[in-house]
Enzyme design. Sequence first.
Site, short mmCIF file in Angstrom:
data_model
loop_
_atom_site.label_atom_id
_atom_site.label_comp_id
_atom_site.label_asym_id
_atom_site.label_seq_id
_atom_site.Cartn_x
_atom_site.Cartn_y
_atom_site.Cartn_z
N HIS A 64 -7.21 -18.54 -9.11
CA HIS A 64 -7.34 -17.15 -8.65
C HIS A 64 -7.83 -16.28 -9.80
O HIS A 64 -7.02 -15.76 -10.58
CB HIS A 64 -6.00 -16.64 -8.13
CG HIS A 64 -5.44 -17.44 -6.99
ND1 HIS A 64 -4.87 -18.69 -7.16
CD2 HIS A 64 -5.39 -17.16 -5.66
CE1 HIS A 64 -4.49 -19.14 -5.98
NE2 HIS A 64 -4.78 -18.24 -5.06
N HIS B 87 25.71 -18.34 15.92
CA HIS B 87 26.43 -18.33 14.65
C HIS B 87 26.95 -19.71 14.26
O HIS B 87 27.61 -19.84 13.22
CB HIS B 87 27.59 -17.34 14.71
CG HIS B 87 27.17 -15.91 14.62
ND1 HIS B 87 26.24 -15.35 15.46
CD2 HIS B 87 27.55 -14.92 13.77
CE1 HIS B 87 26.07 -14.08 15.14
NE2 HIS B 87 26.85 -13.79 14.11
#
Length: 665
Positions: free
Chosen positions: A32, A475
């Site tokens: 990059h 949960h």
Amino acid sequence: MATLADLSLDQLSIDTLRLLAVDEVEKAKSGHPGAPLGCAPIAYLLFHKIMKHNPAHFKWPDRDRFVLSNGHASALLYATLHLSGYKVTLDDLKSFRQWHSKTPGHPESGETEGVEVTTGPLGQGFGMAVGMAIAEKHLAAVYNKPGHEIVDHHTYVLCGDGDLMEGISHEAASLAGTLGLGKLIVLYDDNLISLDGPTEWSYTEDVLKRFEAYHWHTQRVGDGNDLNAIEAAIEAAKAETGKPSLIAVRTVIGFGSPKAGTNKVHGEALGAADAAATKKYFGFPEDQSFYVPEDALKNWRQAVDRGQQAENEWKKRFDAYAAQNPELAAQFQRAVKNQRKAGWEKSLPSFPAGKPVATRNAGQTVMNAIADVVPELFGGAADLTASTKTIFKNSPHFAADPAGRNVFFGVREFGMCAAVNGMAAHEGLVPYGSTFFTFSDYCKPAIRLAALSRAHSIFVFTHDSIGLGEDGPTHQPIEQLMMLRTVPDLTDYRPADANETAACWRLALERNGAAFFALSRQDLPIIDPATHDVYGGVSKGAYILEDAENPQVILIGTGSEVWPCVEAKKLLEVEGIQTRVVSMPSWEIYDEQSSVYKQSVLPDGVPKLAVEAGSPLGWWKYVGKDGGVIGLDRYGASAPGPTVLEKLGFTAQNVASRAKDLLHK
């Protein structure tokens, strides 16, 4: 077009940095180059003039920390480290992104001297920097005394649009503002370009107003090449001690290259022609790679002498501090080396056989029993301290008193775990974060980076199975335990009782690596410490809890499921079936043991049945093709915990029945 002779020393040094990064990417044929070309002035200012750091001794405790949150810009960081005098050579730059190099594609702590944290997954560096700033503020409150400040440094972050788009940045920024982390300074590479194209396609919010709403100090610098403006903004940020600071710096991605200002320069090498054109733009030799003008290198390397002088001055201050505060000084030195106080384990509680105790409650007892002898243990929960039982009862909370050891992270699971990793990287603390086990899904990217970084981060998850009951399937964790066991270098702890919980905490503090706990909401029986060497067994990962002279079948349980195995043994032996029960609180630790030990616990040729209220995947490596698993390939249900466990097969009767089926195959 400038020539080298025309350039000021600052500009020559910046452009040298830019083009080293270009050459790294060009030689690797990947990387990059855009961010390094745009952000080199920021890196130069920080490492050359502003930051307190010592290239000759990277880890000295009172250094400023630098986090490259947009880790794809690693070529910029490696070139900066090389030029500053860290142990990163030109040959290391030339091996960018290659096998076993010190310069991997994204920064990895422990691989490259000068890299504080592992970054690349966007936003996590930002979150870890918040943790570093929390650590600095807490350690300063604990150790500094009037006239003796041994903890006084800043955390600097370079981040991009992608970091601030990610949800974790919202969590972390909100927490940082609430906690008033005045020594956290973020420089935002505001270049208007993302990988896909202009940021206006996906990102149009007013970033400064957003951070103002988070109680941050904000500034804008209109020209990323204006050193004086950037420096003035950083100094203003340092002067604001009550708020974290964000400085938006308008840069040009790929500055100086033919692809400047476009997404084409973000994530691929420029190519030979464009690389040459970029060098020409800056007045550098077009036909030379990794070219470092002598004057630029000499200028950059001033960081070595300045850094050594800064550390020497700190050592003098520390010596004076130690003369006045010898016990605190010794504690500080031990903590930054991640060492426990001698004999600390003697403070671990032992739970007598008798009244059942939930392992989450046992965990709270353990934490508070060792609080005074492990003062570096520090952390909190994601708005669940009352449920996860992860609070120091005799300490204030950090927001009210920075010397306090309880951090109320709020409902920010991902931000919490990233901050924990930052605290661990900072050194001086053993940090933990806690939430319900099913919400480890929110934490997974940070847990993975903890393991990859070998950070001493501890994640305490409670409500670990369908046994939590009425809250229901949303949960009740099913796949989470197995998912986290697949993460390399992450130690799992699922204790069967209070004494195993104490042993697991001891190991978690001794092993100095990333770990997680899976603790029960429901009460569990107690293993009698008078008849069992629980720590000795847990330290092997798995051990024989109940045995028979010549076992015909072996039942393997973890956590709460050890107990139906113990009861099933009684049922089986009534029928004359000799049964061994093995408790396996940690796969990771068991897998580290010798083959001799493994054979002594789980010998070949004896049928094995594993019992665990979670996904059965992975158990086959222990039970073998002739073994069996009682697990869950479905979600749980909303009902009282004992009912859910019974209906889904986690009873002694079902375990005994399945064990007999194995014998009759």
